[in-house]
Scaffold this motif. Sequence first.
Motif, PDB file in Angstrom:
ATOM      1  N   SER A  42       0.847  -1.194   0.000  1.00  0.00           N
ATOM      2  CA  SER A  42       0.000   0.000   0.000  1.00  0.00           C
ATOM      3  C   SER A  42       0.878   1.239   0.000  1.00  0.00           C
ATOM      4  O   SER A  42       2.040   1.213   0.426  1.00  0.00           O
ATOM      5  N   GLY A  43       0.316   2.324  -0.488  1.00  0.00           N
ATOM      6  CA  GLY A  43       1.032   3.594  -0.522  1.00  0.00           C
ATOM      7  C   GLY A  43       0.176   4.653  -1.170  1.00  0.00           C
ATOM      8  O   GLY A  43      -1.012   4.445  -1.455  1.00  0.00           O
ATOM      9  N   LEU A  44       0.790   5.794  -1.417  1.00  0.00           N
ATOM     10  CA  LEU A  44       0.096   6.901  -2.077  1.00  0.00           C
ATOM     11  C   LEU A  44       0.157   6.718  -3.597  1.00  0.00           C
ATOM     12  O   LEU A  44       1.197   6.361  -4.147  1.00  0.00           O
ATOM     13  N   ARG A  45      -0.990   7.001  -4.244  1.00  0.00           N
ATOM     14  CA  ARG A  45      -1.064   6.905  -5.699  1.00  0.00           C
ATOM     15  C   ARG A  45      -2.117   7.881  -6.202  1.00  0.00           C
ATOM     16  O   ARG A  45      -2.971   8.337  -5.442  1.00  0.00           O
ATOM     17  N   ARG A  57       3.429  -0.428  -9.794  1.00  0.00           N
ATOM     18  CA  ARG A  57       3.623   0.603 -10.814  1.00  0.00           C
ATOM     19  C   ARG A  57       2.918   1.917 -10.476  1.00  0.00           C
ATOM     20  O   ARG A  57       3.415   2.993 -10.817  1.00  0.00           O
ATOM     21  N   ASP A  58       1.752   1.842  -9.833  1.00  0.00           N
ATOM     22  CA  ASP A  58       1.049   3.088  -9.511  1.00  0.00           C
ATOM     23  C   ASP A  58       1.756   3.846  -8.396  1.00  0.00           C
ATOM     24  O   ASP A  58       1.861   5.078  -8.442  1.00  0.00           O
ATOM     25  N   LEU A  59       2.274   3.149  -7.389  1.00  0.00           N
ATOM     26  CA  LEU A  59       3.049   3.826  -6.349  1.00  0.00           C
ATOM     27  C   LEU A  59       4.336   4.397  -6.945  1.00  0.00           C
ATOM     28  O   LEU A  59       4.734   5.529  -6.638  1.00  0.00           O
ATOM     29  N   GLN A  60       4.971   3.603  -7.805  1.00  0.00           N
ATOM     30  CA  GLN A  60       6.213   4.039  -8.437  1.00  0.00           C
ATOM     31  C   GLN A  60       6.003   5.285  -9.300  1.00  0.00           C
ATOM     32  O   GLN A  60       6.806   6.227  -9.270  1.00  0.00           O
ATOM     33  N   ALA A  61       4.907   5.311 -10.063  1.00  0.00           N
ATOM     34  CA  ALA A  61       4.662   6.429 -10.969  1.00  0.00           C
ATOM     35  C   ALA A  61       4.470   7.741 -10.217  1.00  0.00           C
ATOM     36  O   ALA A  61       4.869   8.808 -10.702  1.00  0.00           O
ATOM     37  N   PHE A  62       3.873   7.654  -9.010  1.00  0.00           N
ATOM     38  CA  PHE A  62       3.613   8.878  -8.246  1.00  0.00           C
ATOM     39  C   PHE A  62       4.870   9.390  -7.545  1.00  0.00           C
ATOM     40  O   PHE A  62       5.074  10.590  -7.426  1.00  0.00           O
ATOM     41  N   GLU A  63       5.733   8.482  -7.102  1.00  0.00           N
ATOM     42  CA  GLU A  63       6.851   8.871  -6.243  1.00  0.00           C
ATOM     43  C   GLU A  63       8.165   9.114  -6.980  1.00  0.00           C
ATOM     44  O   GLU A  63       9.065   9.753  -6.430  1.00  0.00           O
ATOM     45  N   TYR A  64       8.326   8.609  -8.219  1.00  0.00           N
ATOM     46  CA  TYR A  64       9.677   8.419  -8.738  1.00  0.00           C
ATOM     47  C   TYR A  64      10.382   9.693  -9.190  1.00  0.00           C
ATOM     48  O   TYR A  64      11.614   9.711  -9.333  1.00  0.00           O
ATOM     49  N   VAL A  65       9.681  10.791  -9.430  1.00  0.00           N
ATOM     50  CA  VAL A  65      10.340  12.048  -9.776  1.00  0.00           C
ATOM     51  C   VAL A  65      10.536  12.863  -8.493  1.00  0.00           C
ATOM     52  O   VAL A  65       9.567  13.081  -7.759  1.00  0.00           O
ATOM     53  N   GLY A 106      -7.069  13.402  -7.758  1.00  0.00           N
ATOM     54  CA  GLY A 106      -6.508  13.505  -6.424  1.00  0.00           C
ATOM     55  C   GLY A 106      -5.468  12.440  -6.143  1.00  0.00           C
ATOM     56  O   GLY A 106      -5.018  11.704  -7.019  1.00  0.00           O
ATOM     57  N   VAL A 107      -5.083  12.379  -4.867  1.00  0.00           N
ATOM     58  CA  VAL A 107      -4.100  11.407  -4.387  1.00  0.00           C
ATOM     59  C   VAL A 107      -4.728  10.649  -3.233  1.00  0.00           C
ATOM     60  O   VAL A 107      -5.312  11.253  -2.327  1.00  0.00           O
ATOM     61  N   VAL A 108      -4.625   9.314  -3.252  1.00  0.00           N
ATOM     62  CA  VAL A 108      -5.216   8.492  -2.205  1.00  0.00           C
ATOM     63  C   VAL A 108      -4.174   7.528  -1.669  1.00  0.00           C
ATOM     64  O   VAL A 108      -3.182   7.212  -2.337  1.00  0.00           O
ATOM     65  N   PHE A 109      -4.407   7.056  -0.443  1.00  0.00           N
ATOM     66  CA  PHE A 109      -3.588   6.004   0.131  1.00  0.00           C
ATOM     67  C   PHE A 109      -4.373   4.703   0.062  1.00  0.00           C
ATOM     68  O   PHE A 109      -5.551   4.646   0.422  1.00  0.00           O
ATOM     69  N   GLY A 110      -3.709   3.630  -0.379  1.00  0.00           N
ATOM     70  CA  GLY A 110      -4.387   2.340  -0.442  1.00  0.00           C
ATOM     71  C   GLY A 110      -3.535   1.303  -1.127  1.00  0.00           C
ATOM     72  O   GLY A 110      -2.391   1.581  -1.539  1.00  0.00           O
TER      73      GLY A 110
END
Length: 408
Positions: free
Chosen positions: A172-175, A230-238, A180-184
């Motif tokens: 789980s994480g932010l995505r 992939r969704d957690l990665q896409a939000f955090e990676y930059v 918006g942005v949700v945690f799940g």
Amino acid sequence: MTEAKRSRLETPDGAMFDGYTLPYGVFSTAREEPRVGAAVGDYVIDLAPLAAVEGLDGGHVFDRPSLNPFMSLGRPAWQAVRDWLLELVTAGSPSELLEPHLVPLSDVELHMPFEVADYVDFYSSRSHAENVGKIFRPDSPSLPAAWRHLPIGYHGRSATVVPSGSEIVRPSGLRRSGDGVVFGPSNRLDIEAEVGFVVGTPSERGHPVPVDDFTEHVFGVVLVNDWSARDLQAFEYVPLGPFLGKSFATSISPWVVPLAALEHARIEPPVRDPEPAAYLAEAEPWGLDIRLEVEWNGTVVSQPPFAEMYWTPAQQLAHLTVNGAAVRTGELYASGTVSGPEKDERGSFLELSWNGSEPVVLDNGSRRSFLEDGDTVIIRATAPGPGGTRLKLGEVSGSVRPAGDSGR
């Protein structure tokens, strides 16, 4: 005696390893503690008592719950033990000396083969990098500016490298969700089919490892599944790259195939343009003709070719130490996702389903884009061996549990 001599120890149809590959792992039986063994046919060679009978110098390292003490002895010891084992398995069917120390694979439990000192993952498949670029950056160049100049990588977490068969709890994480942005829980859980390289001989901080000293430091090879959200990665990676989208689990195969067993798999890597920097120039190229196979819930969905990897493992080791960083016994570095130019050669489900727009149809008629709870993935690999044979390099498997499921 040459390594090309074939084993007379019977290797049944379907057995994972023959008498030439001789990978090392850590096993236990119902009444004894974990210790080091070598796999052949349907058996594990119990190395500690065998070494004691033979009076093998340094044989005490096999009576340990990890390969690290053995790996730390260095290449001359690795080769001496391999030569000794090759001689034993070719001496008979099996030899009288070897037979008392063969433990049926069906009677053993396999453990983590080595203590992971550190973990680095690379990004060295051009097809994979271009596919990811086209999916996520369609209006920009598909390759990052530095990609053809150096082996790009990121620093992972050694604590979450787990043995094959470990169940993977959905992270789980932010995505992003709509505007918006949700945690799940991750909705886009993925795999990455990779090959990992295990360091045996450490290096000294401040002293880069020359590219042609690869064989002095790398003990062997494991198969790797670098699970990715992939969704957690896409939000955090930059701007700093992968973090929580990668660090929750990386699975490795339980048997470490000695680098020496892959001599017949060596090939020239793809042509590099521009020419690599001097510290990446190999006198003896270490491209490897390894063919992977990805099975999803019983359906083989991809066969990624390692021969297509742009950067070799020797160049990766030289690059990760060129700034003076040291490597330690038990360090693991992985190739990055192995993908080829064809659709059925893609080593991640992100690519295989083209980010969900082209679902994969499994043999049971179900359709998948990313992993669902209960799914099982197995990654296998083979490579050329002596005399036109094909060596099996083992397998790494894992099944997905729902988010928050501890298995208790």
